[in-house]
Enzyme design. Structure first.
Site, PDB file in Angstrom:
ATOM      1  N   HIS A 124       0.818  -1.220   0.000  1.00  0.00           N
ATOM      2  CA  HIS A 124       0.000   0.000   0.000  1.00  0.00           C
ATOM      3  C   HIS A 124       0.848   1.264   0.000  1.00  0.00           C
ATOM      4  O   HIS A 124       0.329   2.355  -0.243  1.00  0.00           O
ATOM      5  CB  HIS A 124      -0.928  -0.007   1.222  1.00  0.00           C
ATOM      6  CG  HIS A 124      -2.017  -1.025   1.111  1.00  0.00           C
ATOM      7  ND1 HIS A 124      -3.335  -0.700   0.868  1.00  0.00           N
ATOM      8  CD2 HIS A 124      -1.989  -2.367   1.173  1.00  0.00           C
ATOM      9  CE1 HIS A 124      -4.060  -1.802   0.800  1.00  0.00           C
ATOM     10  NE2 HIS A 124      -3.260  -2.835   0.987  1.00  0.00           N
ATOM     11  N   ASP A 159       3.336   9.330  -0.636  1.00  0.00           N
ATOM     12  CA  ASP A 159       2.157   8.567  -0.225  1.00  0.00           C
ATOM     13  C   ASP A 159       1.916   7.471  -1.254  1.00  0.00           C
ATOM     14  O   ASP A 159       1.994   7.729  -2.461  1.00  0.00           O
ATOM     15  CB  ASP A 159       0.930   9.499  -0.171  1.00  0.00           C
ATOM     16  CG  ASP A 159      -0.082   9.048   0.868  1.00  0.00           C
ATOM     17  OD1 ASP A 159      -0.132   7.848   1.158  1.00  0.00           O
ATOM     18  OD2 ASP A 159      -0.825   9.911   1.383  1.00  0.00           O
TER      19      ASP A 159
END
Ligand code: ADP
Ligand code: F6P
Length: 538
Positions: free
Chosen positions: A157, A365
């Site tokens: 992720h 991110d």
């Protein structure tokens, strides 16, 4: 129907009430599992004096959730240690915050072994196993050691960083090698997948066999990029809910005659919160006329409090928000509203909708779901504008946002000004394009694409293709023969690589290890013994 077993450190049983804990992974998985009767396994978030492997079972919304407690030392070494003091900062390019301690590594391996031992009895033939995130990279290796032959996939992720950074980690080869025990490894963006391939080229003497298959450590693994999305349909319902409308009304009343800029992030140094505050401060400093017309609401629930760096950033943000308010606030206006609590998801939907600008400026991110939630919550007739960091994985899909470099307060300030003054036509045009992507590439699409790729029959080699186990004598560019230790055969253009022949004779899979560097220029010359396709440089 094939059963899906999902494994992640944090488990978030779907309650359907909108009151789940925060974090992109948990949000996405609870949404994805809702439609798939499967099993979700992970840490309970609790500790016990001793690890017993005792499972707590719960069934919610057709999903069986099985969790285990960990020991205090596990939490210190595995969760706070290797996961969040070592891998998290390193993979977010914060080498300065990266701490390595051998006990962290030991705790990480131990917890992965414990997870494997606890999960093993729950696995049935034919189950697909899908493991998530940096906490659990070695889990497939541990499961394989216990005899699990099911197809196992892994999804990261967070970003996969440049190989020069990964190589600073003691034991990095062992960590990466354990990814080759999966059948499929997925990344959020092509950039992260390519960075992984670069590692395989540069640090593991591996090769890219075709666009989706890598060979290294004597094994092959399939790789791909699978950008995660939000549960757009559910979010749409939430936006229309009574609670969201109520929250919208409250926010609208509190921001009457002012434009609200919204930020929603776990309180994490990777989210660029300090830089964002500085950007907003610059906006106020450079635009006296805008001052009383805007306010920034930053929602930042505390996160990972067992890690010093998280406590430090909290203290710095308290000071920074205080300083900006001290400098610019008036008796009836506070420019920064900064809150550290969790909200229900339907309330958040109402808050997003009341904002004119969504400010999402992480320094790094993996994806960033807040950017997608902000878009999904907007009023189609009067949408707000998304300002998005170029270093969020989401920027790869959301080019119609105002893309900024989060390191520059000036760029943030300029983008904010542009967003606050953008005319309706442009706002609608940008929002439509963004929303189309958010609705299309949602969490269901992400889950289905990954699960279908994982369930697909392993690649059988087509004529002219080379895959480790099926490898036969190769035809390769003559220049690389010395490196391969290959021998010329009768025919001038065909050569045989003894590495393959020998490993086959030993009964091992005939995967060819190419010496460092040779992969890059390897070329196919053709021939009738089977060919090695020219490995594409990642
Ligand atoms: P990460 O996974 O790093 O936390 P993401 O942006 O991908 O980052 O996901 C964060 C998720 O957590 C989003 O779904 C967001 O709505 C949720 N979230 C963040 N802050 C809050 C909060 N204060 N209350 C409720 N949910 C939150
Ligand atoms: O999305 C990245 C991630 O690290 C997830 O793995 C995690 O669940 C989420 O952020 C929140 O972090 P934590 O579980 O440490 O609270």
């Amino acid at each position: 129907m094939t059963r899906l077993i999902v494994v992640s450190n944090r488990v978030n049983p779907p309650s359907g009430k909108g009151d789940e804990s925060v974090g992109g992974l948990a949000m996405a998985l609870s949404a994805a599992l809702r439609e798939y009767s499967g099993l979700w396994f992970g840490w309970s978030g609790k500790t016990a004096p001793e690890f017993t492997g005792q499972l707590s079972l719960q069934v919610a919304d057709g999903v069986t959730v099985a969790t285990v407690d960990l020991e205090e030392a596990d939490v210190t070494e595995y969760y706070n240690g290797y996961a969040n003091k070592t891998l998290w900062p390193l993979f977010h390019y914060r080498q300065d915050l990266t701490a390595y301690d051998r006990s962290f590594d030991e705790g990480y391996q131990r917890v992965n072994r414990r997870f494997a031992q606890t999960l093993r009895p729950l696995i049935e033939d034919g189950d697909l196993i899908w493991i998530h995130d940096y906490h659990l990279i070695p889990l497939a290796r541990e499961l394989r050691a216990l005899g699990v032959t099911n197809r196992i996939g892994f999804f990261l992720h967070i970003p996969w960083p440049a190989h020069q950074l990964v190589a600073t980690l003691p034991g990095h080869r062992k960590l990466v090698e354990s990814l080759f025990d999966y059948d499929l490894v997925g990344f959020q963006t092509p950039e992260y997948r390519q960075a992984f391939e670069e590692y395989v080229w540069s640090e593991a003497d591996g090769v890219v066999l075709d666009p989706t298959r890598l060979l290294a450590f004597g094994k092959t693994v399939q790789v791909g990029d699978f950008p995660i999305g939000i549960d757009a349909a559910e979010f749409g319902e939430m936006v229309a809910s009574e609670r969201a409308e109520h929250t919208f009304g409250v926010m609208a009343a509190h921001t009457a005659f002012r434009k609200m800029i919204i930020g929603v992030d776990r309180l994490d140094y990777s989210k660029g919160l300090e830089e964002r505050f500085l950007g907003f401060e610059r906006l106020l400093a450079d635009n006296p006329d805008l001052r009383r017309e805007v306010l920034m609401l930053q929602i930042a629930p505390v996160s990972r409090e067992g890690v010093d760096a998280y406590q430090e950033i909290r203290a710095r943000l308290d000071a920074l928000s205080g300083r900006i308010n001290g400098e610019y606030a008036d008796i009836d206006w506070n420019p920064v509203r900064y809150v550290n609590r969790n909200y229900r998801r339907d309330e958040l939907a109402g808050v997003y909708r009341a904002a004119k600008v969504g400010l999402v400026t992480p320094m790094r991110d993996g994806m960033n779901l807040v950017a997608k939630e902000f878009v999904a919550a907007q009023d189609p007739d009067d949408p707000g504008v998304l300002v998005l960091s170029k270093f969020a994985g989401a920027a790869n899909q959301m080019g119609e946002a105002l893309i900024v470099n989060p390191n520059s307060p000036e760029e943030i300030a300029e983008a904010l000004k542009r967003a606050l003054t953008m005319d309706l036509k442009e706002r609608v045009r940008r929002w439509r394009a963004l929303n189309e992507g958010v609705q299309r590439d949602d969490v269901t699409a992400w889950r289905d694409t990954f699960v279908n790729a994982l369930a697909a029959e392993p690649h059988t080699p087509a004529e002219g293709q080379y895959y480790g186990e099926q490898a036969r004598p190769l035809s390769v560019d003559e220049r690389f023969l010395p490196d391969l230790g290959a021998e010329r055969r009768g025919d001038e253009r065909a050569f045989e690589a003894p590495a393959l022949r020998d490993s086959e004779a030993r009964g091992e899979p005939a995967a060819l290890r190419l010496p460092s560097g040779t992969g890059r220029g390897l070329q196919v010359l053709g021939g009738d013994q089977g060919t090695l396709p020219r490995p594409a440089r990642p």
